[in-house]
Design a protein around this motif. Structure first.
Motif, PDB file in Angstrom:
ATOM      1  N   GLY A   8     -15.985  -8.223 -58.768  1.00 37.23           N
ATOM      2  CA  GLY A   8     -15.858  -9.338 -59.709  1.00 37.23           C
ATOM      3  C   GLY A   8     -14.533 -10.054 -59.529  1.00 37.23           C
ATOM      4  N   LEU A   9     -13.496  -9.275 -59.326  1.00 35.58           N
ATOM      5  CA  LEU A   9     -12.157  -9.820 -59.111  1.00 35.58           C
ATOM      6  C   LEU A   9     -12.140 -10.695 -57.863  1.00 35.58           C
ATOM      7  N   ILE A  10     -12.781 -10.182 -56.796  1.00 35.63           N
ATOM      8  CA  ILE A  10     -12.817 -10.933 -55.542  1.00 35.63           C
ATOM      9  C   ILE A  10     -13.581 -12.240 -55.729  1.00 35.63           C
ATOM     10  N   ILE A  11     -14.759 -12.141 -56.362  1.00 36.26           N
ATOM     11  CA  ILE A  11     -15.572 -13.341 -56.536  1.00 36.26           C
ATOM     12  C   ILE A  11     -14.842 -14.360 -57.397  1.00 36.26           C
ATOM     13  N   ARG A  12     -14.174 -13.852 -58.406  1.00 36.53           N
ATOM     14  CA  ARG A  12     -13.498 -14.747 -59.339  1.00 36.53           C
ATOM     15  C   ARG A  12     -12.383 -15.529 -58.667  1.00 36.53           C
ATOM     16  N   TYR A  13     -11.571 -14.833 -57.880  1.00 39.67           N
ATOM     17  CA  TYR A  13     -10.365 -15.491 -57.384  1.00 39.67           C
ATOM     18  C   TYR A  13     -10.423 -15.875 -55.914  1.00 39.67           C
ATOM     19  N   ALA A  14     -11.464 -15.422 -55.200  1.00 37.61           N
ATOM     20  CA  ALA A  14     -11.505 -15.750 -53.776  1.00 37.61           C
ATOM     21  C   ALA A  14     -12.512 -16.854 -53.457  1.00 37.61           C
ATOM     22  N   THR A  15     -13.393 -17.192 -54.400  1.00 36.43           N
ATOM     23  CA  THR A  15     -14.321 -18.294 -54.136  1.00 36.43           C
ATOM     24  C   THR A  15     -13.877 -19.497 -54.957  1.00 36.43           C
ATOM     25  N   LYS A  16     -14.265 -20.656 -54.466  1.00 33.34           N
ATOM     26  CA  LYS A  16     -13.778 -21.842 -55.169  1.00 33.34           C
ATOM     27  C   LYS A  16     -14.928 -22.673 -55.748  1.00 33.34           C
ATOM     28  N   THR A  17     -14.576 -23.527 -56.655  1.00 30.82           N
ATOM     29  CA  THR A  17     -15.547 -24.404 -57.288  1.00 30.82           C
ATOM     30  C   THR A  17     -16.232 -25.258 -56.244  1.00 30.82           C
ATOM     31  N   SER A  18     -17.546 -25.296 -56.302  1.00 31.19           N
ATOM     32  CA  SER A  18     -18.245 -26.060 -55.269  1.00 31.19           C
ATOM     33  C   SER A  18     -19.228 -27.063 -55.868  1.00 31.19           C
ATOM     34  N   ASP A  19     -19.781 -26.729 -57.025  1.00 32.58           N
ATOM     35  CA  ASP A  19     -20.840 -27.569 -57.575  1.00 32.58           C
ATOM     36  C   ASP A  19     -20.228 -28.620 -58.499  1.00 32.58           C
ATOM     37  N   VAL A  20     -20.109 -29.812 -57.974  1.00 28.23           N
ATOM     38  CA  VAL A  20     -19.440 -30.847 -58.760  1.00 28.23           C
ATOM     39  C   VAL A  20     -20.279 -31.331 -59.932  1.00 28.23           C
TER      40      VAL A  20
END
Lengths: 646, 646
Positions: free
Chosen positions: A63-75
């Motif tokens: 969860g930590l990885i997903i939260r901080y390692a992926t970025k906003t993509s769906d505008v």
């Protein structure tokens, strides 16, 4: 130009599709990691972190990885569109966007203050399960397996105590937590962190009921591994299984309790309606679940003259067993009852009747199938709990509320166990000693059910606060109390390494010496239960299974033609060896004990491998009829004859 | 007022929820009915309607009931709303309806001419599965099971022929159907039932590729039951398994073939791109599937000094096996490859390597688990096919197209089987006789895969026409050809009741007489395959499984330190009994034959019960190592020693 658009839309669909695969792959990866860790733990006899705790830990890291390692993509997300033409949300919506019609499916209602949460990144959104998945897919196999693997002999012997803890105890726990939380909520309102109209007393009770579902899977797994005293095990296991059902129905009843005027005042009519709801739903679900199991038992029992029995085809038998059990769940849901409760009692009834009729192959198939489903579902839920701490986007951490909840949960557990144990000890022949009571107090872990109940509705701010708090309590209890089980057992000087064989020998000795045991067993059970048991043994078991005395002997003479038709031919054969000592003592228990004494080294290890994992007890594979036979032989000749078991 | 609205929306959600339960209940009911029918059929040795045909029939009746006994209820559906602000369809849509925000999830794109179909009743809509469910949930277990239960010995012996039928045959079938259909489409355009620009040659090829997936599940089940000649069985089974994979990738490649200009002209660049796509996706999926299986084999093979082997914990082993196999599917999907193809080769590889490392308990667990999933998934699909005839709302029945398709399918099957068999017979030592060829021609049933491929996209009118036609062809072939299998076998005078034992004895005799057999076997296989087989036997099997010669003997001397590390201790023990005769002949075949000859009466009936149901072959439960041991003993002493088998 049309070609181009088509191409774009295909791309679009592909994106959704692959996202689903990636999500599932993340869960698969977490589960594989968990399995490898369990393997590692098993090698090092590591008992401070149970597999469920490990699954939660991995979920947390992921969860930590997903939260901080992926970025906003769906505008597009986070933008709210206006639609004046509609009056309410239809189930499917057809929308014309730049001359192309798209179909959208209704998902849920969102509070205005949560709309911002949807501006987060797409990956986080995708990793968030639909809450109904818990109740429709993940919990049913867990609960069914619990019911199906109930150790009947000790369960029925302690039924009175278990029912007291489950019904009265859960009600006490719910009210105590509700009251304490109401005090804390008042304090929170006082310091201005919450508005008064946001959090009613019913909300506190709602929180109380959902936090009353205990799930000591970790403790039970360790108990099983260490062979802790069987009565303690049964009390705890029985309580946790039934208590889930009570808590689920209670939560539902409280959530639909709606006093007409001020929600803070007591409305007698609404209250009694809620009580009626609770009783109705509970009884209805019970009836639904057990009737499906009875149908399964009847079909598997059928012995038409020209027909091969169903047990000649294990695959069909297993299929029918699985589908009818699932239908119990679905029917209850479709009828507005609680599927989980139906499936629990379906499991108990299937184990009590249908299991006796199954072919040895199907016994093993059904057992292994549900064991496997339980194992996967349990680990998925615990992984998801770990994930949810970081991927859920509307957490509300209120320190005072969290502190209050911890206090409330422990006080409520104490108010449940100690007074009820005192009352029960007044009536019980075999008292519940102090160290058992302390251990039960200590084993009040919260887990999958509390989480599933809390995540069901996270729209309003109070519900979000409850969800966050419930999650933290689950983490704390699973890690701290789960990890502390072994030291606690030592500290409380609870008997471990109990050889069930010895227990049995003592019992068998007292049985053969006198018939007193029958009376003690009866004295321990309530009179209502006793009547039912006699009825079950004399009429239901012979009608539904191949065990029990032939109906021709139990029914009055004028019923003989019907009785002869309904009695299984094998019942007459068994009749010679039939006697009344196995009233409460269930046969497969005996088989298990004798078998393990006969060739301990091989199956012992095997059993450890397959059952420690689930933390629930096995249904023994031995044929019940044979089990009784063996015991009877011993009784009549006065010494064990093991030759028939090779 | 806010209270009221809340209440309404809760009601709304409830409605959706319970609808889901009712839908599933309908399917459960159909499956239960199917199982009871199979039971009935088994008692009457009824071979004119297979269970899948029965499932389809029940689905048909249920579809009829749902269609005409339920009424339109959802008034909102069918209305298209305009939304000018959006440019394309986002994955989630937040809509403000009378001051309440609702979340909607993207489902699909709809052609304008289909919007009217959505005005139908809600029940029909609810009973319509999302097409992706077929490819993501129902097909994977079926395909994996097919791969996992491949009878390796005969499969490898006939590999060349099977590959020819699967690759070349499917390509021929696709092109022939495409050409014939193009002729019929021209005729339909001529009489004015279709506009020319609606149906291109590529659409015809698309139809050809999806109709090329054969699924002779009915025929195979009867073959298995009647013990039809093993070579015929293997040819048909192997062809149908691989041919599915080829047809799926082919359909995908054709659907993305897009010539730049006029879609009716031949565009060499686009064509080669499609061919490249086909090869790339096929090879990629193959690599993905088999590499996951190799990882599973390695984990289950691990024998670290301080570690208990994984096979001590059958539950963990089964879990890992299941999750890694599923991951193969998901990874392939996530990487843009074909999950179904990956899962097929994963199954084959798991059976070839991992299966040897599993504990006896896990061997049975995995076998039974996938058998069960296959059974359920297959019957769900066939029930759904029956349902779809009445519940699907955009059928287009075009008589000429349907007639054309029937002609095309039969001509294409003939162009596949006869010429290829002629070519193969030029190279084969053991010719494929005429009656086998006729039987293979006759067994060109279409089933689950063709249906799943056709339902994937039913937006445009040509696609709807294809879907309707494909459905009718499936009905016809399953009922008529499936039902006619037994008479056809008699008419073609194909050997039934073949005792695999006798086959084996003849072989064993020739083996012990001379080592000629090794050469004949080699001659039958292609040289490429032979090289691979030697490599597999000498290096892969010893590294990945507990069977095969120790690496210390097969690797050059300078590799000895590495070889010693990688070789399983049990390999050295086996070495003494190792010899080269089991090159192609798979060991578990031998075990099976010997075991069934030793105590035929009991297991024979048991096996019939569990495998006739699935129509696929069992993996034998006997331990492979033991199988070899038994054979070797017999070889060296010259007479069978059965004492070790009691």
């Amino acid at each position: 130009m049309e070609k181009l658009k088509k191409y774009v839309s295909v791309k679009d669909e592909d994106r959704f599709y692959h996202q689903g695969a990636v999500e599932l792959l993340v869960f698969n990866f977490l589960l594989i990691l968990t399995i490898l860790t369990i393997w590692l733990f098993k090698n090092h006899r590591f008992r401070f972190l149970h597999e469920t705790g490990g699954a939660m830990l991995y979920g947390l890291v992921m969860g930590l990885i997903i939260r901080y390692a992926t970025k906003t993509s769906d505008v597009e997300s986070g933008t709210v569109y206006e639609c004046e033409k509609l009056k309410s949300g239809p189930s499917t919506l057809l929308i014309n966007i730049t001359n192309q019609v798209y179909e959208y499916q209704y998902k849920r209602e969102i509070s205005h203050h949560n709309v911002n949460g949807h501006q987060g990144n797409a990956m986080l959104q995708k990793m968030t399960f639909d809450p109904s998945i818990f109740f429709n897919i993940l919990l049913p196999p867990i609960i069914f397996h619990a019911g199906y693997s109930l150790k009947k002999r000790h369960f029925f012997r302690n039924l009175g105590s278990i029912l007291t803890y489950a019904f009265l105890g859960t009600a006490i726990s719910c009210i105590v937590i509700g009251l304490i939380m109401y005090g804390f909520v008042k304090a929170i309102v006082h310091i201005g962190q919450l508005k008064e109209w946001e959090f009613h007393f019913t909300d506190c009770l709602f929180f109380g009921s959902l936090m009353s579902a205990t799930d000591p899977v970790t403790v039970l797994a360790i108990f099983h591994e260490l062979h802790v005293d069987t009565d303690l095990y049964t009390l705890l296991f029985g309580e946790s299984v039934l208590n889930d059902a009570v808590a689920i129905v209670l939560t539902h009843s409280i959530s639909i309790y709606s006093p007409k005027e001020n929600p803070n005042t007591f409305d007698a009519a609404a209250f009694f309606q809620s009580v009626g709801n609770f009783l109705g739903i509970f009884a209805g679900s019970f009836a639904m679940g057990s009737s499906y199991a009875v149908v399964t038992a009847l079909i598997s029992f059928m012995h038409l003259t020209k027909f091969t029995k169903l047990c000649e085809f294990p695959m069909l038998e297993t299929g029918l067993f699985f589908l009818l059990s699932w239908s119990a769940f679905l029917s209850a849901e479709a009828a507005g009852l609680t599927g989980i409760v139906a499936v629990l009692f379906c499991g108990v009834t299937q184990a009590h009747y249908t299991y006796n009729n199954l072919s040895p192959d199907s016994k093993m198939r059904t057992k292994q199938l549900f064991e496997f489903m339980n194992f996967l579902a349990e680990n998925v839920i615990f992984c998801y709990m770990g994930l949810a701490l970081f991927t859920f986007q509307n957490h509300i951490f209120n320190l005072l509320f969290i502190f209050g909840a911890f206090v409330a949960v422990f006080v409520a557990r104490a108010c449940n166990i100690y007074p009820l144990s005192f009352l029960l000890n007044l009536g019980r022949k075999q008292k519940i000693p102090w160290n058992f009571q302390h251990m039960m107090m200590f084993s009040g872990l919260r887990g999958a059910i509390a989480f599933a109940l809390a995540i069901q509705d996270t729209e309003s701010q109070p519900k979000q606060m409850m969800f966050t708090t419930a999650l933290l309590i689950v983490f704390f209890t699973v890690w701290v109390f789960g990890g502390g089980t072994t030291p606690m057992l030592t500290w409380l000087q609870i008997r471990v390494g109990v050889d069930p064989d010895e227990d049995l020998k003592a019992e068998a000795a007292s049985q053969s010496a006198s018939n007193l045991d029958k009376n003690t067993t009866k004295a321990e059970s309530a009179w209502l239960f006793r009547i039912w048991y006699v009825f079950d043994h004399k009429y239901l078991k012979p009608i539904l299974t191949h065990t029990g005395p032939p109906l021709t002997t139990t029914l009055p003479n004028w019923c003989n033609p019907v009785a002869r038709l309904l009695t299984s031919p094998s019942a007459y054969i068994d009749q010679l060896k039939e006697d009344d000592t196995d009233y409460i003592i269930n046969n497969d228990e005996l088989t298990e004990n004798y078998e393990s004494s006969a060739h301990t080294p091989v199956p012992a290890q095997d059993r450890t491998g397959s059952t420690q994992v689930t933390g629930k007890e096995d249904i023994n594979e031995g044929d019940l009829g044979l089990g009784r036979y063996k015991l009877q032989v011993e009784h009549t000749t006065g010494q064990p004859q093991m030759s028939s078991m090779a």
